[in-house]
Design an enzyme around this catalytic site. Structure first.
Site, PDB file in Angstrom:
ATOM      1  N   ASP A 113      18.737   6.736 -27.313  1.00  0.00           N
ATOM      2  CA  ASP A 113      18.127   6.354 -28.590  1.00  0.00           C
ATOM      3  C   ASP A 113      17.066   5.268 -28.422  1.00  0.00           C
ATOM      4  O   ASP A 113      16.715   4.571 -29.370  1.00  0.00           O
ATOM      5  CB  ASP A 113      19.201   5.896 -29.587  1.00  0.00           C
ATOM      6  CG  ASP A 113      18.737   5.974 -31.027  1.00  0.00           C
ATOM      7  OD1 ASP A 113      17.822   6.770 -31.322  1.00  0.00           O
ATOM      8  OD2 ASP A 113      19.273   5.230 -31.869  1.00  0.00           O
ATOM      9  N   ASP A 156      18.401  13.338 -29.487  1.00  0.00           N
ATOM     10  CA  ASP A 156      17.500  12.166 -29.423  1.00  0.00           C
ATOM     11  C   ASP A 156      16.940  11.910 -28.029  1.00  0.00           C
ATOM     12  O   ASP A 156      16.429  10.829 -27.766  1.00  0.00           O
ATOM     13  CB  ASP A 156      18.200  10.870 -29.882  1.00  0.00           C
ATOM     14  CG  ASP A 156      18.781  10.974 -31.272  1.00  0.00           C
ATOM     15  OD1 ASP A 156      18.148  11.625 -32.127  1.00  0.00           O
ATOM     16  OD2 ASP A 156      19.854  10.406 -31.519  1.00  0.00           O
ATOM     17  N   ASP A 301      24.656   6.993 -39.700  1.00  0.00           N
ATOM     18  CA  ASP A 301      23.514   7.025 -38.788  1.00  0.00           C
ATOM     19  C   ASP A 301      23.218   5.656 -38.199  1.00  0.00           C
ATOM     20  O   ASP A 301      22.485   5.546 -37.212  1.00  0.00           O
ATOM     21  CB  ASP A 301      22.265   7.519 -39.528  1.00  0.00           C
ATOM     22  CG  ASP A 301      22.384   8.966 -39.968  1.00  0.00           C
ATOM     23  OD1 ASP A 301      22.826   9.792 -39.165  1.00  0.00           O
ATOM     24  OD2 ASP A 301      22.038   9.259 -41.135  1.00  0.00           O
TER      25      ASP A 301
END
Length: 327
Positions: A113, A156, A301
């Protein structure tokens, strides 16, 4: 020859053809025909059980809309290599016992990420060994020597700006290693509001999509399924122009939270979103393999829009997803 005898022979031949026809259909890979595995575990499952124990029947029923639906089993750096193998083996064996398809989500790439809400991941040196443990778990649960799992490899991972050649090489290694078990591996293609199809295809090719079944779209996002399918078709065309064969251009769409598709580009806990269509294999043929719930509905999230940290259970959000779900 006696006319009656001839008629009987012709009828017998016709019956052989009719009876034999289903045998061809039965050669389809089970992942294109059977249901997805619903694991009796996870945040939504635990929350629904707790609500029932507390006598909150109405809440439990709402949460069971999530917990009784197939979702991805996320495997990450929170477990060491040995435990990861056990976890994968246990999960895929349970799915095989029920004759359903398991979905494993692999999530431990270095620099995960890009240091954002879901930051973490293994070191580059540890990642390959860990991937081999995931593969070993898939082999442990193989059916007739072949894994029948679906694998979403590193959400991601490829569309973010920090993704470079070293990460692409790691993803290619992982794709090749996991696909060798028989699993259908899908790589990160972001979603329809992010990269251009040509850019996405370039990244997928560099990350070894030639080893994979194809790619996934809309994971942890909220875009309409129709938009994702149009995007995926364009990505597939771009891959074709780059020499990637049809066998590696299949795709799956995450429909876990796109029931309303009103997020308008927000990606971190946008309000009043709903569950999308329930997971199922696609029966239309072509490049689309399935609609999946890769993201586990109700898990945050990140610390945004009033939510807890990434991956943590947020019951109020889960109940909203049920309230606004696609009907």
């Amino acid at each position: 020859m006696n006319p009656r005898r001839l008629a009987a022979l012709l009828l017998a031949a016709a019956l052989v053809l009719v009876v034999g026809a289903p045998a061809q259909a039965s050669t389809l890979d089970p992942r294109l025909t059977q249901k997805l595995y619903v694991e009796p575990a996870g945040s939504a499952y635990n929350a629904a059980k707790a609500a029932r124990r507390a006598g909150h029947t109405a809440t439990a029923k709402k949460l069971e809309v999530i917990s009784k639906t197939a979702q991805g089993k996320w495997i990450g750096d929170w477990a060491g290599a040995k435990q990861t193998r056990v976890d994968v083996r246990t999960y895929v064996k349970a799915a095989a016992k029920t004759k359903r398809t398991p979905l494993v989500v692999v999530y431990a790439v270095p620099g995960r990420d890009c240091g954002g809400q879901s930051a973490g991941g293994l070191t580059a040196g540890a990642y390959k060994a860990w991937i081999r443990s995931v593969a070993a778990g898939l082999k442990d649960g193989a059916v007739k020597g072949k894994s029948r799992a679906l694998v979403a490899l590193e959400p991601d991972s490829l569309m973010m700006d920090c993704a470079g050649s070293s990460r692409s090489a790691l993803i290619a290694y992982a794709a090749k290693t996991l696909a060798a078990t028989g699993a259908w591996v899908y790589l990160d293609a972001g979603h329809s509001n992010w990269r251009t199809p040509a850019d996405t295809a370039t990244r997928l090719k560099a990350a070894g999509v030639r080893y994979a079944r194809g790619f996934f779209t809309n994971v942890s996002n909220f875009n309409a399924t129709a938009a994702e399918k149009r995007y995926a078709t364009k990505v597939g065309a771009s891959l074709k122009s780059r020499g990637i064969t049809a066998a590696h251009r299949h795709y799956v769409v995450d429909t876990s939270r796109n029931g309303r598709a009103t997020a308008k580009g927000q990606w971190c806990n946008p309000p009043k979103q709903g569950l999308g269509v329930k997971p199922r294999p696609s029966t239309a043929g072509g490049a689309l393999d399935a609609y999946l719930w890769v993201k586990r509905p109700g898990e945050s999230d990140g610390a945004c829009n009033g939510g807890p940290g990434a991956g943590q259970w947020w019951q109020a959000y889960a109940l909203d997803l049920v309230k606004y779900r696609a009907r």
